[in-house]
Design an enzyme around this catalytic site. Structure first.
Site, mmCIF file in Angstrom:
data_model
loop_
_atom_site.group_PDB
_atom_site.id
_atom_site.type_symbol
_atom_site.label_atom_id
_atom_site.label_comp_id
_atom_site.label_asym_id
_atom_site.label_seq_id
_atom_site.Cartn_x
_atom_site.Cartn_y
_atom_site.Cartn_z
ATOM 1 N N ASP A 1 0.833 -1.197 0.000
ATOM 2 C CA ASP A 1 0.000 0.000 0.000
ATOM 3 C C ASP A 1 0.873 1.255 0.000
ATOM 4 O O ASP A 1 1.740 1.422 0.870
ATOM 5 C CB ASP A 1 -0.897 -0.022 1.249
ATOM 6 C CG ASP A 1 -1.955 1.054 1.234
ATOM 7 O OD1 ASP A 1 -2.880 0.971 0.416
ATOM 8 O OD2 ASP A 1 -1.840 2.002 2.044
ATOM 9 N N GLU B 1 1.304 -0.556 -5.130
ATOM 10 C CA GLU B 1 0.083 0.240 -5.310
ATOM 11 C C GLU B 1 0.508 1.703 -5.215
ATOM 12 O O GLU B 1 0.445 2.324 -4.162
ATOM 13 C CB GLU B 1 -0.953 -0.115 -4.239
ATOM 14 C CG GLU B 1 -2.303 0.543 -4.456
ATOM 15 C CD GLU B 1 -2.583 1.687 -3.473
ATOM 16 O OE1 GLU B 1 -3.676 2.277 -3.581
ATOM 17 O OE2 GLU B 1 -1.726 1.979 -2.627
#
Length: 678
Positions: free
Chosen positions: A384, A413
């Site tokens: 993330d 990401e």
């Protein structure tokens, strides 16, 4: 570089060799270099490549490219995971020099007397070849030497045996004045690093029971989420990605739709990690126990699914790290710990780590956490927001993890600036999310994909039409045809793609003024009636299963470097192909970007890119409908968004009078569309 001849511009090389280039086991990796020499004598080049075990692989001769450019090319195919090295060598090729001279002089009418020195040179070169060629070919070379040395033969008979050795001495050349270029590195992953189909769901929503006036909400568990595994596997996915499964903070917990105040039944965002029950190495008690998680991973594997976990390096205010290591966070002027912000967005339920405070301690703890999950059988991490953490940290962490298990993969990401996304790929991230979602015209998509193909040595794309955070306006307003269109583009342009649960149910209602879902699953339980939707024909699951079946069955779709676009005269349409020369497999796709109206177009195909000659006729089989067509370089196509917004063709052998489909056969296979030929 050491030696006589210049060797320049070697590829693949990432940042001038600072980082290893990327490949996967079995991938055909193109190697090229510019090499040249003085004068007119022949130059040869080859690749020397060593596996992770240090063992040299077979000699790979390079072939010259376009005349006048001095560019040399070869393909290597690594067969093991780990770090490989390769080196380009240049050498004087006396056989090619001799062959060129002799053939030209004989063609000019020169006789044996004039070629006496050339014949003697041939004897020298072939004698030098005797220890180089395979044992089974030594007799041929000796016979050619004897022929050259036999002045009783006519000149053609003297040189013919030597000239017949061209293929042998190409593969096993006599090499003189060998120049060795610089060593280059190549990191080779397992095949899933390049070719994969991802599905994301929240296990807490599977089997969940929302709150009622009589009872509180009840979270789904790993045990109830197992019931969804067969459905995911039936759609053909091979990676199941789970958002964070850790305890969720209670301090500053967000409510539904990101409300600042949570109600008693609000479950909070899984990305607000950590509470009294534990942190990044713990499991949320509502989901189950560590044993339940292991059972879930095993059940997924039985369905052909590999579980990927989220790695989000951030903490809820009540994460154990906050009290145990307050120095790992940023303290504001008023003494409070700074929460995450991306102005104007505020994330009061999340504290970001400050990697400048005790970097060694933070690094050691995060490595411990990652290896904990590796020990639990996890080999894929979706990371993330990696672009908000130091790049040298990621470079170090990924290398340390791969020392323990080189099969571990990391998906970045990072929806951020291009240089940063490419930089993350260079320092070790296996795959990356991309700007695919925001490329909404054929021209934009073609330009972007060509950029990605050019970056294949360091950045592997993973195309997602939606995520829990992203519901593009094209899906909000495009209707079911747009869901098909974006799935075709994602699944067949990129060797890796993924989708977030609910896509197959055409979920499209956005929070007003935002590019995200209303009643976002990040903040609430969202059970879905999968079986009911499929029974009522309200599911895209069968279409998704077909796309993933086509991907699995066609080796050409397992690669990125072979993506080629073809001209089509309608800007609302995109035409592309992928060809695998090893198997002869070719897939040709024409896809509309218009989810509302019928679009016509005329193709001009790059026939060699399909493995065909310019004048060939060939048969295409539409994998979506079963229809068969006779095609050539130029073809008319019609795409109806409500009937078929895309053609997904597998290319068959060139059509003949005996094999070309008849009009009646095509009409029977595809009653809704005319037979389109050139």
């Amino acid at each position: 570089m050491t030696g006589r001849f210049p060797i320049e511009d070697v590829s693949p090389a990432v940042s001038c060799g600072r980082y290893p280039a990327k490949a996967v086991v079995g991938e055909a990796v193109p190697v090229s270099a510019r090499a040249y020499r003085e004068g007119h004598d022949a130059l040869g080049c080859n690749v020397v490549w060593l596996g992770p075990d240090g063992r040299a692989r077979p000699f790979t001769r390079m072939r010259p490219g376009e005349p006048g450019h001095d560019r040399w090319h070869a393909t290597i195919r690594p067969d093991a995971v780990g770090e490989w090295t390769f080196t380009v060598e240049a050498f004087q090729d006396p056989y090619l020099t001799w062959q060129n001279a002799v053939t030209k002089k004989i063609a000019a009418g020169q006789g044996a007397a004039e070629l006496a020195n050339d014949l003697a040179e041939g004897v020298r070169v072939l004698t030098a070849a005797l220890p180089v060629v395979p044992a089974g070919d030594v007799a041929r070379v000796k016979a050619a030497v004897a022929a050259l040395d036999d002045d009783g033969r006519e000149l053609p008979a003297r040189v013919a045996p030597a000239l017949d050795l061209a293929d042998l001495l190409w593969a096993h050349p006599v090499r003189e004045l060998v120049t060795t270029g610089d060593e280059h590195r190549l990191w080779v992953d397992r095949p899933r690093a390049l070719f994969s189909a991802w599905y994301e769901f929240f296990p807490r929503s599977e089997g969940a029971i929302p709150a009622t006036v009589d009872a509180p909400a009840r979270s789904g568990t790993f045990a109830t989420a197992m019931d969804r595994l067969p459905g995911v596997a039936a759609m053909g996915f091979d990676v199941l990605y789970l958002p964070p499964i850790h305890p969720i903070g209670r301090v500053n917990r967000k409510g539904r739709n990101n409300a600042l105040t949570a109600g008693p039944d609000d479950v909070g965002s899984p990305w607000a990690i950590g509470a009294a029950e534990g942190g990044h190495d713990a499991i949320h008690p509502d989901l189950g126990t560590p044993e339940d998680f292991r059972d879930f991973v095993a059940a997924a594997a039985e369905q052909g699914l590999e579980v990927a976990l989220d790695l989000a390096l951030q903490c809820a205010p009540d994460h154990p790290w906050v009290t145990e290591h307050p120095e790992w966070f940023t303290t504001r002027a008023d003494g409070s710990i700074a929460y995450a912000e991306n102005p104007p967005k505020k994330y009061q339920d999340i504290y970001p780590l400050n990697f400048d405070n005790d970097p060694e301690g933070i690094r050691a703890e995060i490595l411990r956490v990652v290896l904990h999950w590796v020990g639990e059988g996890i080999r894929i991490f979706r990371v993330d927001n990696p672009h908000t953490k130091p790049f040298d940290f990621w470079h170090w962490l990924i290398a340390e993890v791969k020392k323990v298990d080189p099969d571990v993969l990391f998906l970045a990401e990072a929806f951020t600036r291009p240089a940063i996304m490419h930089g993350l790929g260079k320092i070790g991230f296996t795959q990356s999310y991309t700007y695919f979602t925001w490329r909404t015209t054929a021209a934009q998509m073609r330009e972007y994909c060509e950029e990605l193909v050019a970056s294949a040595d360091h950045m592997r794309p993973n195309f997602w039409p939606n995520t829990p955070d992203i519901l593009h306006e094209s899906l909000q307003h495009g209707g079911p045809p747009m869901f098909k269109i974006r799935a075709v583009l994602a699944a067949l342009l990129s060797p890796s793609w993924g989708m977030y649960a609910g896509y197959e149910l055409f979920e499209h209602v956005a929070r007003p003024g935002a590019e995200e879902y209303l009643d976002n699953e990040k903040y609430e339980l969202r059970p879905r009636d999968w079986a009911g939707a499929q029974a009522q024909g309200r599911s895209l699951a069968p279409f998704i299963a077909t796309l993933n079946r086509v991907r699995r069955d066609n080796p050409a779709l397992h690669r990125l470097r072979n993506l080629v676009f073809h001209d089509i005269d309608n800007p609302a349409l995109l035409c592309w192909s992928k060809h695998d020369p090893d198997t002869g497999n070719t897939v040709l796709v024409v896809c509309s970007f218009d989810s509302q109206t019928v679009q016509w177009g005329n193709t001009t195909l790059d026939m060699p890119a399909l493995g065909l000659d310019w004048a060939d006729r060939f048969t295409v089989h539409d994998e979506l409908t079963g229809a068969v067509y006779d095609w050539g370089q130029r073809n008319a196509v019609r795409l109806d968004p409500y009937l078929q917004p895309a053609h997904v063709f597998t290319v068959r052998r060139p059509a003949t009078a005996d094999t070309a489909p008849t009009t009646d056969a095509v009409a029977a296979a595809d009653k809704d569309e005319p037979r389109w030929t050139s």
